[in-house]
Design a protein around this motif. Structure first.
Motif, PDB file in Angstrom:
ATOM      1  N   LEU A 172      -9.955   3.296   8.312  1.00 50.79           N
ATOM      2  CA  LEU A 172     -11.235   3.655   7.688  1.00 50.79           C
ATOM      3  C   LEU A 172     -11.033   4.380   6.362  1.00 50.79           C
ATOM      4  O   LEU A 172     -11.785   4.168   5.414  1.00 50.79           O
ATOM      5  N   ASP A 173     -10.014   5.220   6.284  1.00 56.90           N
ATOM      6  CA  ASP A 173      -9.769   6.008   5.065  1.00 56.90           C
ATOM      7  C   ASP A 173      -9.073   5.214   3.968  1.00 56.90           C
ATOM      8  O   ASP A 173      -9.424   5.319   2.796  1.00 56.90           O
ATOM      9  N   ASP A 174      -8.065   4.426   4.351  1.00 52.91           N
ATOM     10  CA  ASP A 174      -7.168   3.834   3.359  1.00 52.91           C
ATOM     11  C   ASP A 174      -7.122   2.315   3.366  1.00 52.91           C
ATOM     12  O   ASP A 174      -6.339   1.725   2.626  1.00 52.91           O
ATOM     13  N   ASP A 175      -7.919   1.679   4.233  1.00 51.53           N
ATOM     14  CA  ASP A 175      -7.949   0.220   4.320  1.00 51.53           C
ATOM     15  C   ASP A 175      -6.567  -0.354   4.649  1.00 51.53           C
ATOM     16  O   ASP A 175      -6.155  -1.366   4.106  1.00 51.53           O
ATOM     17  N   LEU A 176      -5.868   0.331   5.579  1.00 50.53           N
ATOM     18  CA  LEU A 176      -4.540  -0.116   5.994  1.00 50.53           C
ATOM     19  C   LEU A 176      -4.572  -0.572   7.443  1.00 50.53           C
ATOM     20  O   LEU A 176      -5.129   0.095   8.308  1.00 50.53           O
ATOM     21  N   LYS A 177      -3.921  -1.705   7.708  1.00 54.56           N
ATOM     22  CA  LYS A 177      -3.804  -2.217   9.067  1.00 54.56           C
ATOM     23  C   LYS A 177      -2.884  -1.301   9.880  1.00 54.56           C
ATOM     24  O   LYS A 177      -2.222  -0.420   9.326  1.00 54.56           O
ATOM     25  N   SER A 178      -2.791  -1.565  11.166  1.00 55.24           N
ATOM     26  CA  SER A 178      -1.960  -0.726  12.031  1.00 55.24           C
ATOM     27  C   SER A 178      -0.493  -0.741  11.610  1.00 55.24           C
ATOM     28  O   SER A 178       0.215   0.252  11.775  1.00 55.24           O
ATOM     29  N   ASP A 179      -0.020  -1.844  11.017  1.00 52.78           N
ATOM     30  CA  ASP A 179       1.379  -1.925  10.578  1.00 52.78           C
ATOM     31  C   ASP A 179       1.597  -1.337   9.181  1.00 52.78           C
ATOM     32  O   ASP A 179       2.697  -1.375   8.651  1.00 52.78           O
ATOM     33  N   GLY A 180       0.540  -0.818   8.574  1.00 56.48           N
ATOM     34  CA  GLY A 180       0.648  -0.161   7.270  1.00 56.48           C
ATOM     35  C   GLY A 180       0.399  -1.067   6.081  1.00 56.48           C
ATOM     36  O   GLY A 180       0.376  -0.599   4.941  1.00 56.48           O
ATOM     37  N   THR A 181       0.213  -2.363   6.321  1.00 62.03           N
ATOM     38  CA  THR A 181      -0.078  -3.271   5.208  1.00 62.03           C
ATOM     39  C   THR A 181      -1.558  -3.165   4.834  1.00 62.03           C
ATOM     40  O   THR A 181      -2.395  -2.771   5.647  1.00 62.03           O
ATOM     41  N   LYS A 182      -1.848  -3.553   3.617  1.00 61.72           N
ATOM     42  CA  LYS A 182      -3.212  -3.481   3.108  1.00 61.72           C
ATOM     43  C   LYS A 182      -4.106  -4.468   3.848  1.00 61.72           C
ATOM     44  O   LYS A 182      -3.771  -5.645   3.989  1.00 61.72           O
ATOM     45  N   ALA A 183      -5.247  -3.985   4.330  1.00 61.79           N
ATOM     46  CA  ALA A 183      -6.195  -4.859   5.018  1.00 61.79           C
ATOM     47  C   ALA A 183      -6.972  -5.690   4.007  1.00 61.79           C
ATOM     48  O   ALA A 183      -7.233  -6.856   4.218  1.00 61.79           O
ATOM     49  N   ASP A 184      -7.355  -5.067   2.898  1.00 66.03           N
ATOM     50  CA  ASP A 184      -8.052  -5.757   1.823  1.00 66.03           C
ATOM     51  C   ASP A 184      -9.285  -6.516   2.310  1.00 66.03           C
ATOM     52  O   ASP A 184      -9.480  -7.685   1.988  1.00 66.03           O
TER      53      ASP A 184
END
Length: 131
Positions: free
Chosen positions: A97-109
């Motif tokens: 929610l804060d950084d738009d990062l998936k659980s593995d740390g990659t960008k969700a975009d």
């Protein structure tokens, strides 16, 4: 004459009741279904989002959080190791929610950025756990 006054009064009452905003049982449900918290603050950060026509989570994810093919945001699905190499936990949902990062740390975009205080995020997550 008496019947027409009664009909007008009934019509006015129905109009007032139908215009009343829906009240949800929790702040998390309110955020999920309306995109606003119970204080009426909008959660979508339009200045940071590419997709600005979305108003709430339910718009894309549906009533039960599982409308999108292959991606349920029901917490039971997000936290399931069979669905994700790194299953989501509370802190990884907050990071998403804060950084738009998936659980593995990659960008969700995903194109939609939310701005929520810590309590709003917790309330939303608590609601996702009920879906």
């Amino acid at each position: 004459m008496k019947n027409s006054k009664l009909a007008i009064l009934l019509f006015i009452c129905m109009a007032i009741v139908s215009c009343k905003p829906k009240i949800y049982s929790t702040n998390g449900e309110t955020i999920y279904k309306t995109g606003k918290n119970i204080k009426g603050e909008k959660m979508l950060d339009k200045s940071a989002s590419r997709i600005t026509i979305v108003s709430s989570c339910i718009t894309c994810h549906g009533k039960n959080g599982d409308r999108m093919n292959g991606l349920s945001i029901q917490f039971s699905s997000l936290s399931n190791p069979n669905n994700f190499t790194i299953p989501y936990n509370d802190s990884l949902v907050y990071r998403f929610l804060d950084d738009d990062l998936k659980s593995d740390g990659t960008k969700a975009d995903i194109g939609v950025i939310w701005k929520m205080n810590d309590q709003d995020k917790k309330d939303l997550l608590d609601y996702l756990k009920t879906l």
